[in-house]
Design a protein around this motif. Structure first.
Motif, PDB file in Angstrom:
ATOM      1  N   ALA A   8       0.831  -1.209   0.000  1.00 21.96           N
ATOM      2  CA  ALA A   8       0.000   0.000   0.000  1.00 21.96           C
ATOM      3  C   ALA A   8       0.864   1.258   0.000  1.00 21.96           C
ATOM      4  O   ALA A   8       0.509   2.267  -0.600  1.00 21.96           O
ATOM      5  CB  ALA A   8      -0.932  -0.002   1.210  1.00 21.96           C
ATOM      6  N   PHE A   9       2.022   1.158   0.673  1.00 21.56           N
ATOM      7  CA  PHE A   9       2.975   2.268   0.720  1.00 21.56           C
ATOM      8  C   PHE A   9       3.540   2.542  -0.679  1.00 21.56           C
ATOM      9  O   PHE A   9       3.646   3.681  -1.109  1.00 21.56           O
ATOM     10  CB  PHE A   9       4.092   1.872   1.693  1.00 21.56           C
ATOM     11  CG  PHE A   9       5.221   2.854   1.821  1.00 21.56           C
ATOM     12  CD1 PHE A   9       5.026   4.082   2.417  1.00 21.56           C
ATOM     13  CD2 PHE A   9       6.491   2.525   1.384  1.00 21.56           C
ATOM     14  CE1 PHE A   9       6.081   4.981   2.559  1.00 21.56           C
ATOM     15  CE2 PHE A   9       7.549   3.408   1.530  1.00 21.56           C
ATOM     16  CZ  PHE A   9       7.337   4.639   2.111  1.00 21.56           C
ATOM     17  N   MET A  10       3.855   1.470  -1.408  1.00 25.00           N
ATOM     18  CA  MET A  10       4.483   1.611  -2.724  1.00 25.00           C
ATOM     19  C   MET A  10       3.532   2.106  -3.799  1.00 25.00           C
ATOM     20  O   MET A  10       3.960   2.791  -4.733  1.00 25.00           O
ATOM     21  CB  MET A  10       5.031   0.254  -3.193  1.00 25.00           C
ATOM     22  CG  MET A  10       6.272  -0.209  -2.500  1.00 25.00           C
ATOM     23  SD  MET A  10       6.914  -1.636  -3.393  1.00 25.00           S
ATOM     24  CE  MET A  10       6.099  -2.975  -2.593  1.00 25.00           C
ATOM     25  N   ILE A  11       2.244   1.739  -3.714  1.00 27.78           N
ATOM     26  CA  ILE A  11       1.364   2.010  -4.861  1.00 27.78           C
ATOM     27  C   ILE A  11       1.136   3.494  -5.092  1.00 27.78           C
ATOM     28  O   ILE A  11       0.766   3.887  -6.192  1.00 27.78           O
ATOM     29  CB  ILE A  11       0.013   1.250  -4.783  1.00 27.78           C
ATOM     30  CG1 ILE A  11      -0.789   1.684  -3.580  1.00 27.78           C
ATOM     31  CG2 ILE A  11       0.211  -0.242  -4.816  1.00 27.78           C
ATOM     32  CD1 ILE A  11      -2.159   1.032  -3.541  1.00 27.78           C
ATOM     33  N   GLY A  12       1.403   4.363  -4.090  1.00 23.79           N
ATOM     34  CA  GLY A  12       1.281   5.803  -4.306  1.00 23.79           C
ATOM     35  C   GLY A  12       2.279   6.285  -5.338  1.00 23.79           C
ATOM     36  O   GLY A  12       1.919   6.941  -6.327  1.00 23.79           O
ATOM     37  N   VAL A  13       3.545   5.911  -5.150  1.00 21.80           N
ATOM     38  CA  VAL A  13       4.591   6.296  -6.098  1.00 21.80           C
ATOM     39  C   VAL A  13       4.344   5.622  -7.452  1.00 21.80           C
ATOM     40  O   VAL A  13       4.478   6.237  -8.511  1.00 21.80           O
ATOM     41  CB  VAL A  13       5.985   5.915  -5.542  1.00 21.80           C
ATOM     42  CG1 VAL A  13       7.030   5.916  -6.638  1.00 21.80           C
ATOM     43  CG2 VAL A  13       6.384   6.881  -4.440  1.00 21.80           C
ATOM     44  N   THR A  14       3.948   4.345  -7.394  1.00 18.06           N
ATOM     45  CA  THR A  14       3.681   3.591  -8.623  1.00 18.06           C
ATOM     46  C   THR A  14       2.614   4.276  -9.464  1.00 18.06           C
ATOM     47  O   THR A  14       2.815   4.548 -10.652  1.00 18.06           O
ATOM     48  CB  THR A  14       3.181   2.177  -8.263  1.00 18.06           C
ATOM     49  OG1 THR A  14       4.040   1.624  -7.276  1.00 18.06           O
ATOM     50  CG2 THR A  14       3.146   1.287  -9.469  1.00 18.06           C
ATOM     51  N   ALA A  15       1.470   4.568  -8.830  1.00 18.61           N
ATOM     52  CA  ALA A  15       0.350   5.157  -9.565  1.00 18.61           C
ATOM     53  C   ALA A  15       0.681   6.573 -10.032  1.00 18.61           C
ATOM     54  O   ALA A  15       0.218   6.999 -11.092  1.00 18.61           O
ATOM     55  CB  ALA A  15      -0.904   5.165  -8.693  1.00 18.61           C
ATOM     56  N   THR A  16       1.507   7.293  -9.256  1.00 19.51           N
ATOM     57  CA  THR A  16       1.872   8.657  -9.656  1.00 19.51           C
ATOM     58  C   THR A  16       2.632   8.658 -10.976  1.00 19.51           C
ATOM     59  O   THR A  16       2.364   9.483 -11.853  1.00 19.51           O
ATOM     60  CB  THR A  16       2.715   9.330  -8.551  1.00 19.51           C
ATOM     61  OG1 THR A  16       1.919   9.400  -7.363  1.00 19.51           O
ATOM     62  CG2 THR A  16       3.128  10.733  -8.955  1.00 19.51           C
ATOM     63  N   ALA A  17       3.571   7.716 -11.127  1.00 20.19           N
ATOM     64  CA  ALA A  17       4.346   7.651 -12.373  1.00 20.19           C
ATOM     65  C   ALA A  17       3.419   7.484 -13.576  1.00 20.19           C
ATOM     66  O   ALA A  17       3.660   8.061 -14.644  1.00 20.19           O
ATOM     67  CB  ALA A  17       5.361   6.506 -12.318  1.00 20.19           C
ATOM     68  N   GLY A  18       2.339   6.727 -13.422  1.00 18.13           N
ATOM     69  CA  GLY A  18       1.375   6.557 -14.518  1.00 18.13           C
ATOM     70  C   GLY A  18       0.427   7.736 -14.647  1.00 18.13           C
ATOM     71  O   GLY A  18       0.158   8.218 -15.748  1.00 18.13           O
TER      72      GLY A  18
END
Lengths: 111, 277
Positions: free
Chosen positions: B205-215
């Protein structure tokens, strides 16, 4: 629980978590407030280029900037700990995020 | 581009609330429900639906992670290492989403939602807690206090290349289809990489913020992110996941998982049917 001195100390880990938590909380509060206010204003009939439209844009940008800010403060924290391995890793993530900003700008849209 | 009206805002707000509360109850992001609702239900272009959904993923990640910091449940080092892979995958996914036909994206989403349903059914009863406080967690491992058992959970990370590969794939799927991707990472981190369920979920859940931001940045650059509608969905999902976390403890999650798996299979069939037309 035995302490392990060659790994990140308990105190450093706690400080990183506290800083990251602060950045995330501030980002969520700023973006949610702008989005809520902008949405209410725009529903009450304002046009796209208006305080409402501007608030919505700021809200979206604050939302997108929050995870980036979180990576930036983590990088700073790892630099202050002289943890070059994780400084490098977080810098790579920042370069990837920058690449997506560059890709977005290349499509000629405002950002 | 959909016109923003008061009734559309109300509908999306309600959809966001439902998706957010289901997400919180099931430990998923709400994107797997929100994207098909916006695309099939409201007829938005797939990329517009994915862009809106990605903003809700970012908001959920930031909110949930902010509330979890200080408990050592989020494995920050592992998270930041795997983010190199998720953000790279997401960047590629955001770029390729612009080149792929809507029908192909719908078929991919059909495959994916069926997969989520199967994973959900297969994990109905699973609980995984490792209680051995004496091992050395190493650089990437972790140690946290577990409230349920009152014990200290210590774990080491195994098979790092597997975790990196799964993270890259999850990041790619995330921005291509507008979802968080946690359902790919969490089972892999838990089943193959030795990470306890709660730590795996918190770190994902911590990682998906950065992940989704890149997209999401790429969708924003393409003008596919409608600010008013994204705002509506974000606020709805925030309310829903707050409610889901607060009142969700009493809910019969096992039953809900079976029900939602059925819903996912229906979504899968509908996406396929639309993609084939």
């Amino acid at each position: 629980m035995s302490p392990s001195p060659h790994h990140t100390s308990e105190r450093e880990l706690f400080r990183l978590e506290a800083t990251v938590g602060l950045v995330l909380r501030a980002g969520v509060m700023l973006s949610s407030a702008c989005l809520a206010l902008g949405l209410v204003l725009s529903l009450s009939g304002a046009a796209a280029v208006s305080p409402a439209g501007l608030l919505l844009q700021i809200g979206i940008l604050a939302l997108l900037a929050t995870p980036i800010a979180r990576v930036v403060v983590s990088t700073a924290e790892y630099i202050s700990e002289r943890d070059w391995r994780f400084t490098t890793l977080t810098l790579i993530v920042l370069v990837e995020l920058l690449a997506s900003v560059v890709a977005a700008l290349m499509f000629g849209r405002k950002l | 581009m959909p016109a923003v009206t008061a009734s559309l805002v109300l509908i999306i707000f309600l959809a966001g609330t439902i998706a957010g509360s289901l997400g919180a109850l099931l430990g998923l992001g709400g994107g797997v429900f929100l994207v098909p609702f916006l695309n099939l239900g409201l007829g938005f272009p797939f990329t517009v639906a994915a862009a809106i959904s990605l903003t809700t993923v970012i908001a959920t990640s930031s909110t949930v992670s902010a509330s979890r910091t200080g408990k050592h449940l989020i494995n920050m080092k592992l998270g930041m290492l795997l983010e190199v892979a998720t953000a790279g995958g997401s960047l590629l996914g955001g770029l390729t989403a612009q080149l792929i036909a809507q029908a192909t994206l719908q078929k991919l989403f059909g495959v994916l939602s069926a997969l989520v349903g199967i994973i959900m059914l297969s994990r109905v009863r699973r609980r995984n807690v490792i209680l051995d406080p004496n091992i050395d967690p190493g650089v990437l491992g972790g140690r946290y206090h577990e409230d349920e058992s009152g014990g200290v959970v210590t774990y080491r990370v195994k098979r790092l290349p597997v975790a990196i590969a799964a993270s890259f794939f999850a990041g790619n799927v995330s921005s291509l289809l507008g979802i968080g991707g946690g359902f790919i990472k969490v089972p892999v981190l838990n089943a193959w990489c030795g990470i306890p369920m709660r730590a795996a979920a918190a770190t994902s859940a911590f990682m998906i913020g950065v992940t989704a931001t890149a997209g999401a940045i790429i969708y924003y650059g393409h003008g596919q992110l409608v600010p008013a509608l994204a705002a509506t969905a974000v606020l709805g999902v925030q309310l829903g996941s707050w409610g889901g976390m607060r009142f969700g403890a009493a809910a019969p999650v096992k039953w809900l998982k079976v029900l939602m798996a059925v819903v996912l299979f229906i979504i899968s069939a509908m996406m396929f049917a639309r993609g084939m037309r």
